[in-house]
Design a protein around this motif. Structure first.
Motif, PDB file in Angstrom:
ATOM      1  N   VAL A   1      16.222  -2.450  19.712  1.00 33.86           N
ATOM      2  CA  VAL A   1      16.480  -1.367  18.780  1.00 33.86           C
ATOM      3  C   VAL A   1      16.921  -0.143  19.575  1.00 33.86           C
ATOM      4  O   VAL A   1      16.291   0.227  20.559  1.00 33.86           O
ATOM      5  CB  VAL A   1      15.214  -1.022  17.955  1.00 33.86           C
ATOM      6  CG1 VAL A   1      15.459   0.165  17.049  1.00 33.86           C
ATOM      7  CG2 VAL A   1      14.767  -2.234  17.158  1.00 33.86           C
ATOM      8  N   MET A   2      17.998   0.455  19.134  1.00 33.77           N
ATOM      9  CA  MET A   2      18.549   1.635  19.810  1.00 33.77           C
ATOM     10  C   MET A   2      17.718   2.872  19.474  1.00 33.77           C
ATOM     11  O   MET A   2      17.471   3.153  18.311  1.00 33.77           O
ATOM     12  CB  MET A   2      19.987   1.819  19.332  1.00 33.77           C
ATOM     13  CG  MET A   2      20.599   3.091  19.800  1.00 33.77           C
ATOM     14  SD  MET A   2      20.934   2.963  21.536  1.00 33.77           S
ATOM     15  CE  MET A   2      22.537   3.648  21.568  1.00 33.77           C
ATOM     16  N   HIS A   3      17.277   3.587  20.512  1.00 29.83           N
ATOM     17  CA  HIS A   3      16.499   4.811  20.308  1.00 29.83           C
ATOM     18  C   HIS A   3      17.183   6.049  20.878  1.00 29.83           C
ATOM     19  O   HIS A   3      16.696   7.154  20.668  1.00 29.83           O
ATOM     20  CB  HIS A   3      15.104   4.670  20.917  1.00 29.83           C
ATOM     21  CG  HIS A   3      14.250   3.671  20.205  1.00 29.83           C
ATOM     22  ND1 HIS A   3      13.693   3.912  18.973  1.00 29.83           N
ATOM     23  CD2 HIS A   3      13.880   2.412  20.531  1.00 29.83           C
ATOM     24  CE1 HIS A   3      13.010   2.862  18.582  1.00 29.83           C
ATOM     25  NE2 HIS A   3      13.108   1.930  19.509  1.00 29.83           N
ATOM     26  N   ALA A   4      18.256   5.871  21.601  1.00 27.12           N
ATOM     27  CA  ALA A   4      18.974   7.026  22.155  1.00 27.12           C
ATOM     28  C   ALA A   4      19.561   7.851  21.010  1.00 27.12           C
ATOM     29  O   ALA A   4      19.967   7.304  19.991  1.00 27.12           O
ATOM     30  CB  ALA A   4      20.086   6.571  23.095  1.00 27.12           C
ATOM     31  N   THR A   5      19.583   9.146  21.203  1.00 29.84           N
ATOM     32  CA  THR A   5      20.088  10.038  20.168  1.00 29.84           C
ATOM     33  C   THR A   5      21.305  10.813  20.655  1.00 29.84           C
ATOM     34  O   THR A   5      21.564  10.906  21.856  1.00 29.84           O
ATOM     35  CB  THR A   5      19.011  11.055  19.728  1.00 29.84           C
ATOM     36  OG1 THR A   5      18.680  11.882  20.852  1.00 29.84           O
ATOM     37  CG2 THR A   5      17.777  10.365  19.201  1.00 29.84           C
ATOM     38  N   MET A   6      21.995  11.374  19.693  1.00 27.85           N
ATOM     39  CA  MET A   6      23.151  12.231  19.960  1.00 27.85           C
ATOM     40  C   MET A   6      22.915  13.500  19.154  1.00 27.85           C
ATOM     41  O   MET A   6      22.650  13.434  17.958  1.00 27.85           O
ATOM     42  CB  MET A   6      24.407  11.514  19.480  1.00 27.85           C
ATOM     43  CG  MET A   6      25.652  12.341  19.556  1.00 27.85           C
ATOM     44  SD  MET A   6      27.050  11.395  18.900  1.00 27.85           S
ATOM     45  CE  MET A   6      27.222  12.189  17.328  1.00 27.85           C
TER      46      MET A   6
ATOM     47  N   GLN B   1      33.660  10.384  20.223  1.00 30.06           N
ATOM     48  CA  GLN B   1      33.615   9.489  21.378  1.00 30.06           C
ATOM     49  C   GLN B   1      32.171   9.111  21.719  1.00 30.06           C
ATOM     50  O   GLN B   1      31.884   7.955  22.027  1.00 30.06           O
ATOM     51  CB  GLN B   1      34.300  10.139  22.577  1.00 30.06           C
ATOM     52  CG  GLN B   1      34.531   9.182  23.708  1.00 30.06           C
ATOM     53  CD  GLN B   1      35.434   9.762  24.777  1.00 30.06           C
ATOM     54  OE1 GLN B   1      35.864  10.904  24.709  1.00 30.06           O
ATOM     55  NE2 GLN B   1      35.711   8.964  25.777  1.00 30.06           N
ATOM     56  N   ILE B   2      31.267  10.073  21.643  1.00 37.81           N
ATOM     57  CA  ILE B   2      29.852   9.791  21.918  1.00 37.81           C
ATOM     58  C   ILE B   2      29.296   8.865  20.841  1.00 37.81           C
ATOM     59  O   ILE B   2      28.585   7.901  21.140  1.00 37.81           O
ATOM     60  CB  ILE B   2      29.041  11.098  22.004  1.00 37.81           C
ATOM     61  CG1 ILE B   2      29.512  11.933  23.197  1.00 37.81           C
ATOM     62  CG2 ILE B   2      27.549  10.798  22.109  1.00 37.81           C
ATOM     63  CD1 ILE B   2      29.005  13.361  23.183  1.00 37.81           C
ATOM     64  N   GLN B   3      29.640   9.130  19.584  1.00 36.04           N
ATOM     65  CA  GLN B   3      29.168   8.294  18.480  1.00 36.04           C
ATOM     66  C   GLN B   3      29.650   6.851  18.644  1.00 36.04           C
ATOM     67  O   GLN B   3      28.881   5.903  18.458  1.00 36.04           O
ATOM     68  CB  GLN B   3      29.631   8.855  17.136  1.00 36.04           C
ATOM     69  CG  GLN B   3      29.120   8.072  15.947  1.00 36.04           C
ATOM     70  CD  GLN B   3      27.611   8.108  15.842  1.00 36.04           C
ATOM     71  OE1 GLN B   3      27.002   9.164  15.837  1.00 36.04           O
ATOM     72  NE2 GLN B   3      26.979   6.951  15.792  1.00 36.04           N
ATOM     73  N   LEU B   4      30.900   6.676  18.996  1.00 34.50           N
ATOM     74  CA  LEU B   4      31.452   5.341  19.221  1.00 34.50           C
ATOM     75  C   LEU B   4      30.709   4.637  20.353  1.00 34.50           C
ATOM     76  O   LEU B   4      30.364   3.458  20.253  1.00 34.50           O
ATOM     77  CB  LEU B   4      32.947   5.428  19.524  1.00 34.50           C
ATOM     78  CG  LEU B   4      33.657   4.102  19.777  1.00 34.50           C
ATOM     79  CD1 LEU B   4      33.656   3.247  18.515  1.00 34.50           C
ATOM     80  CD2 LEU B   4      35.085   4.344  20.235  1.00 34.50           C
TER      81      LEU B   4
ATOM     82  N   LEU C   1      30.831   9.322  32.330  1.00 36.04           N
ATOM     83  CA  LEU C   1      29.522   9.965  32.421  1.00 36.04           C
ATOM     84  C   LEU C   1      28.473   9.141  31.668  1.00 36.04           C
ATOM     85  O   LEU C   1      27.363   8.934  32.156  1.00 36.04           O
ATOM     86  CB  LEU C   1      29.576  11.382  31.856  1.00 36.04           C
ATOM     87  CG  LEU C   1      30.436  12.385  32.626  1.00 36.04           C
ATOM     88  CD1 LEU C   1      30.596  13.673  31.840  1.00 36.04           C
ATOM     89  CD2 LEU C   1      29.845  12.658  34.001  1.00 36.04           C
ATOM     90  N   LEU C   2      28.837   8.665  30.481  1.00 36.31           N
ATOM     91  CA  LEU C   2      27.904   7.873  29.679  1.00 36.31           C
ATOM     92  C   LEU C   2      27.672   6.487  30.275  1.00 36.31           C
ATOM     93  O   LEU C   2      26.551   5.967  30.223  1.00 36.31           O
ATOM     94  CB  LEU C   2      28.394   7.772  28.235  1.00 36.31           C
ATOM     95  CG  LEU C   2      28.449   9.098  27.474  1.00 36.31           C
ATOM     96  CD1 LEU C   2      29.004   8.889  26.075  1.00 36.31           C
ATOM     97  CD2 LEU C   2      27.110   9.787  27.441  1.00 36.31           C
ATOM     98  N   ASP C   3      28.713   5.883  30.853  1.00 37.01           N
ATOM     99  CA  ASP C   3      28.535   4.599  31.542  1.00 37.01           C
ATOM    100  C   ASP C   3      27.478   4.727  32.634  1.00 37.01           C
ATOM    101  O   ASP C   3      26.584   3.882  32.759  1.00 37.01           O
ATOM    102  CB  ASP C   3      29.842   4.128  32.187  1.00 37.01           C
ATOM    103  CG  ASP C   3      30.814   3.489  31.219  1.00 37.01           C
ATOM    104  OD1 ASP C   3      30.420   3.155  30.084  1.00 37.01           O
ATOM    105  OD2 ASP C   3      31.998   3.327  31.604  1.00 37.01           O
TER     106      ASP C   3
END
Length: 185
Positions: free
Chosen positions: A142-147, A107-110, A69-71
């Protein structure tokens, strides 16, 4: 058994279409993630109600896993743009993953840590020169996506559900035809 996850980062109609009909996905709805109760579309879109514009996916984890799903999500949504992409901009469109189950959190954090590391120069020794385009801090992504934990999901009005099915002539930022050619989930 079904699980639920919500995703944001692009036009909600396009995100819905990306996941609609995929193997292992029970349902996809557009709506408002972690917004104030009874929020109107315009209030979420402008940031007045907080939360994000996004989709809710109910899926069978035995047929499609969270990494797939994340891919798919991060193939069509850039995690390096601060607020949205294409013609949808603002804090309500920031890329995000909203999880319900504590077992999904690691898993999402990784996954997001991996994406964050893609924009950085690899560590090198003292006497090693590395010819890397990301060696410049100004050029580094720079990563801006959040969890975040999913607190609430409010479905959007019926006019926003299945929008691209009813309006196939709508121009989209995501090339959905090309995506269907390339991705066989």
């Amino acid at each position: 058994m079904h699980k639920r996850i919500c995703l944001s980062g692009a036009d909600i109609h396009e995100l819905e279409e990306v996941y609609r009909g995929r193997r292992g996905i029970h349902s996809v709805r557009t709506g408002y993630i972690n917004a104030a109760p009874n929020a109107a579309h315009e209030d979420v879109e402008t940031g007045a109600a907080g939360g994000r514009m996004g989709i809710e996916i109910v899926y069978d984890p035995k047929k499609i896993d969270i990494s797939q799903l994340l891919d798919l999500h991060f193939a069509v949504v850039t995690p390096y743009s601060i607020d949205g992409q294409g013609y949808v901009r603002g804090s309500a469109y920031r890329a995000g993953v909203f999880y319900e189950s504590a077992e999904d959190e690691p898993q999402i954090q990784l996954y997001l840590t991996f994406l964050a590391g893609k924009g950085r120069c690899p560590a090198t020794g003292e006497h090693l020169t590395l010819n890397d385009p990301n060696s410049s801090a100004a050029a580094r992504r720079v990563m801006h996506a959040t969890m975040e934990r999913l607190n609430s999901f409010q479905p959007a009005a019926d006019e926003h559900q299945g929008y691209l099915v009813r309006h196939p002539e709508t121009e989209t930022y995501i090339d959905l035809a090309r995506l269907r050619e390339l991705v066989q989930l």
